[in-house]
Design a protein around this motif. Structure first.
Motif, PDB file in Angstrom:
ATOM      1  N   GLN A 163       0.809  -1.216   0.000  1.00 32.12           N
ATOM      2  CA  GLN A 163       0.000   0.000   0.000  1.00 32.12           C
ATOM      3  C   GLN A 163       0.844   1.269   0.000  1.00 32.12           C
ATOM      4  O   GLN A 163       0.374   2.327  -0.384  1.00 32.12           O
ATOM      5  N   ASN A 164       2.099   1.172   0.408  1.00 27.44           N
ATOM      6  CA  ASN A 164       2.984   2.331   0.436  1.00 27.44           C
ATOM      7  C   ASN A 164       3.807   2.469  -0.840  1.00 27.44           C
ATOM      8  O   ASN A 164       4.665   3.337  -0.937  1.00 27.44           O
ATOM      9  N   GLY A 165       3.592   1.574  -1.802  1.00 30.09           N
ATOM     10  CA  GLY A 165       4.315   1.631  -3.059  1.00 30.09           C
ATOM     11  C   GLY A 165       5.649   0.909  -3.056  1.00 30.09           C
ATOM     12  O   GLY A 165       6.384   0.979  -4.025  1.00 30.09           O
ATOM     13  N   HIS A 166       5.961   0.195  -1.971  1.00 36.11           N
ATOM     14  CA  HIS A 166       7.211  -0.570  -1.919  1.00 36.11           C
ATOM     15  C   HIS A 166       7.063  -1.858  -2.717  1.00 36.11           C
ATOM     16  O   HIS A 166       6.070  -2.569  -2.569  1.00 36.11           O
ATOM     17  N   VAL A 167       8.043  -2.166  -3.525  1.00 33.17           N
ATOM     18  CA  VAL A 167       7.994  -3.353  -4.375  1.00 33.17           C
ATOM     19  C   VAL A 167       8.175  -4.605  -3.525  1.00 33.17           C
ATOM     20  O   VAL A 167       9.153  -4.746  -2.801  1.00 33.17           O
ATOM     21  N   LEU A 168       7.200  -5.512  -3.613  1.00 31.65           N
ATOM     22  CA  LEU A 168       7.265  -6.790  -2.903  1.00 31.65           C
ATOM     23  C   LEU A 168       7.876  -7.866  -3.798  1.00 31.65           C
ATOM     24  O   LEU A 168       8.649  -8.697  -3.335  1.00 31.65           O
ATOM     25  N   MET A 169       7.478  -7.852  -5.067  1.00 31.70           N
ATOM     26  CA  MET A 169       7.980  -8.799  -6.067  1.00 31.70           C
ATOM     27  C   MET A 169       7.964  -8.098  -7.410  1.00 31.70           C
ATOM     28  O   MET A 169       7.178  -7.183  -7.620  1.00 31.70           O
ATOM     29  N   GLU A 170       8.807  -8.590  -8.315  1.00 31.83           N
ATOM     30  CA  GLU A 170       8.815  -7.987  -9.636  1.00 31.83           C
ATOM     31  C   GLU A 170       9.108  -9.020 -10.712  1.00 31.83           C
ATOM     32  O   GLU A 170       9.624 -10.095 -10.434  1.00 31.83           O
ATOM     33  N   ASN A 171       8.730  -8.656 -11.905  1.00 34.67           N
ATOM     34  CA  ASN A 171       8.964  -9.405 -13.131  1.00 34.67           C
ATOM     35  C   ASN A 171       8.575 -10.875 -13.027  1.00 34.67           C
ATOM     36  O   ASN A 171       7.440 -11.173 -12.705  1.00 34.67           O
ATOM     37  N   GLU A 172       9.474 -11.812 -13.286  1.00 34.54           N
ATOM     38  CA  GLU A 172       9.096 -13.224 -13.399  1.00 34.54           C
ATOM     39  C   GLU A 172       8.503 -13.772 -12.109  1.00 34.54           C
ATOM     40  O   GLU A 172       7.508 -14.494 -12.124  1.00 34.54           O
ATOM     41  N   GLN A 173       9.100 -13.417 -10.973  1.00 31.76           N
ATOM     42  CA  GLN A 173       8.587 -13.883  -9.681  1.00 31.76           C
ATOM     43  C   GLN A 173       7.165 -13.360  -9.458  1.00 31.76           C
ATOM     44  O   GLN A 173       6.281 -14.097  -9.019  1.00 31.76           O
ATOM     45  N   ALA A 174       6.941 -12.089  -9.781  1.00 32.26           N
ATOM     46  CA  ALA A 174       5.616 -11.492  -9.622  1.00 32.26           C
ATOM     47  C   ALA A 174       4.606 -12.152 -10.566  1.00 32.26           C
ATOM     48  O   ALA A 174       3.477 -12.452 -10.163  1.00 32.26           O
ATOM     49  N   LEU A 175       5.008 -12.403 -11.810  1.00 38.69           N
ATOM     50  CA  LEU A 175       4.101 -13.058 -12.763  1.00 38.69           C
ATOM     51  C   LEU A 175       3.674 -14.432 -12.267  1.00 38.69           C
ATOM     52  O   LEU A 175       2.502 -14.803 -12.366  1.00 38.69           O
ATOM     53  N   PRO A 208      -1.865   9.999  -8.146  1.00 33.48           N
ATOM     54  CA  PRO A 208      -1.783   8.597  -8.583  1.00 33.48           C
ATOM     55  C   PRO A 208      -0.540   7.935  -7.974  1.00 33.48           C
ATOM     56  O   PRO A 208       0.455   8.605  -7.668  1.00 33.48           O
ATOM     57  N   ARG A 209      -0.592   6.641  -7.811  1.00 30.11           N
ATOM     58  CA  ARG A 209       0.506   5.874  -7.214  1.00 30.11           C
ATOM     59  C   ARG A 209       1.842   6.151  -7.905  1.00 30.11           C
ATOM     60  O   ARG A 209       2.870   6.325  -7.253  1.00 30.11           O
ATOM     61  N   LEU A 210       1.851   6.186  -9.231  1.00 27.62           N
ATOM     62  CA  LEU A 210       3.095   6.415  -9.960  1.00 27.62           C
ATOM     63  C   LEU A 210       3.701   7.774  -9.607  1.00 27.62           C
ATOM     64  O   LEU A 210       4.902   7.892  -9.431  1.00 27.62           O
ATOM     65  N   TYR A 211       2.867   8.792  -9.464  1.00 25.27           N
ATOM     66  CA  TYR A 211       3.353  10.122  -9.115  1.00 25.27           C
ATOM     67  C   TYR A 211       3.988  10.113  -7.722  1.00 25.27           C
ATOM     68  O   TYR A 211       5.049  10.707  -7.512  1.00 25.27           O
ATOM     69  N   ARG A 212       3.339   9.445  -6.776  1.00 23.91           N
ATOM     70  CA  ARG A 212       3.904   9.347  -5.422  1.00 23.91           C
ATOM     71  C   ARG A 212       5.227   8.599  -5.443  1.00 23.91           C
ATOM     72  O   ARG A 212       6.185   8.981  -4.764  1.00 23.91           O
ATOM     73  N   SER A 213       5.300   7.532  -6.240  1.00 22.04           N
ATOM     74  CA  SER A 213       6.532   6.740  -6.324  1.00 22.04           C
ATOM     75  C   SER A 213       7.668   7.542  -6.933  1.00 22.04           C
ATOM     76  O   SER A 213       8.792   7.514  -6.424  1.00 22.04           O
ATOM     77  N   GLN A 222       7.009  12.421 -18.222  1.00 22.78           N
ATOM     78  CA  GLN A 222       5.683  13.049 -18.172  1.00 22.78           C
ATOM     79  C   GLN A 222       5.278  13.349 -16.736  1.00 22.78           C
ATOM     80  O   GLN A 222       4.751  14.420 -16.436  1.00 22.78           O
ATOM     81  N   VAL A 223       5.542  12.414 -15.819  1.00 21.95           N
ATOM     82  CA  VAL A 223       5.216  12.640 -14.406  1.00 21.95           C
ATOM     83  C   VAL A 223       5.993  13.843 -13.887  1.00 21.95           C
ATOM     84  O   VAL A 223       5.432  14.727 -13.226  1.00 21.95           O
ATOM     85  N   ILE A 224       7.287  13.893 -14.188  1.00 23.74           N
ATOM     86  CA  ILE A 224       8.110  15.009 -13.716  1.00 23.74           C
ATOM     87  C   ILE A 224       7.637  16.327 -14.339  1.00 23.74           C
ATOM     88  O   ILE A 224       7.591  17.356 -13.664  1.00 23.74           O
TER      89      ILE A 224
END
Length: 169
Positions: A58-70, A123-128, A155-157
């Motif tokens: 919920q805080n935007g911290h990555v728990l898993m990514e890419n292949e593991q997340a899939l 939006p989450r991306l902007y906060r991240s 674009q966000v910046i």
């Protein structure tokens, strides 16, 4: 924005068949054997092909990514997906060399330090992106850390510059 209620494999088949580009996302509540906390799923798809995937808390911290997340997402079964194409479609396309060079040249810096209450509506991306701006990390590095194309971060910046909370060096 389109909404689909499908398992991941079927969802990806649909996107591949129609060669869709965008951001596939879902918010999942906590509970069950796989998810100990509420999380956000996000998959960047370019013409039907997965370019990146992440599971964040919920805080935007990555728990898993890419292949593991899939693999984790595949095990969850049917999910209520949102496909957002309009805002990010152009950013997910390959950037021309001049735009990519321009994007990576600058280092964003904060003009003001905002608390969570000020960014709650962002939006989450902007906060991240804002959280990763430290005056030393390049725009390109932020894009790699968030698994998005540099044009998306650019674009966000640009939007954050328009409200005068960040600037580029």
């Amino acid at each position: 924005m389109c909404v689909y209620i499908l398992d991941l494999e079927t969802m990806l088949e649909v996107l591949t068949y129609h060669r869709r580009t965008g951001v596939l996302s879902a918010d999942l509540p906590s509970g069950g054997p796989m998810l100990k906390e509420a999380c956000h799923l996000e998959i960047m798809v370019d013409r039907g092909k997965v370019r990146s995937c992440s599971i964040t808390d919920q805080n935007g911290h990555v728990l898993m990514e890419n292949e593991q997340a899939l693999q984790m997402i595949k095990s969850l079964g049917v999910i209520r997906w949102r496909l957002s194409e309009s805002a990010k479609k152009a950013a997910l396309q390959e950037l021309p060399a001049t735009a990519a060079a321009r994007s990576s040249a600058g280092v964003p810096r904060r003009l003001v330090h905002l608390g969570a209450e000020h960014m709650a509506s962002w939006p989450r991306l902007y906060r991240s992106v804002y959280a990763l701006i430290d005056g030393q990390t390049s725009l390109e590095r932020i894009a790699r850390m968030l698994f998005v194309m540099p044009g998306v971060v650019e674009q966000v910046i640009s939007d954050l510059r328009s409200i005068r909370v960040v600037d580029m060096d």
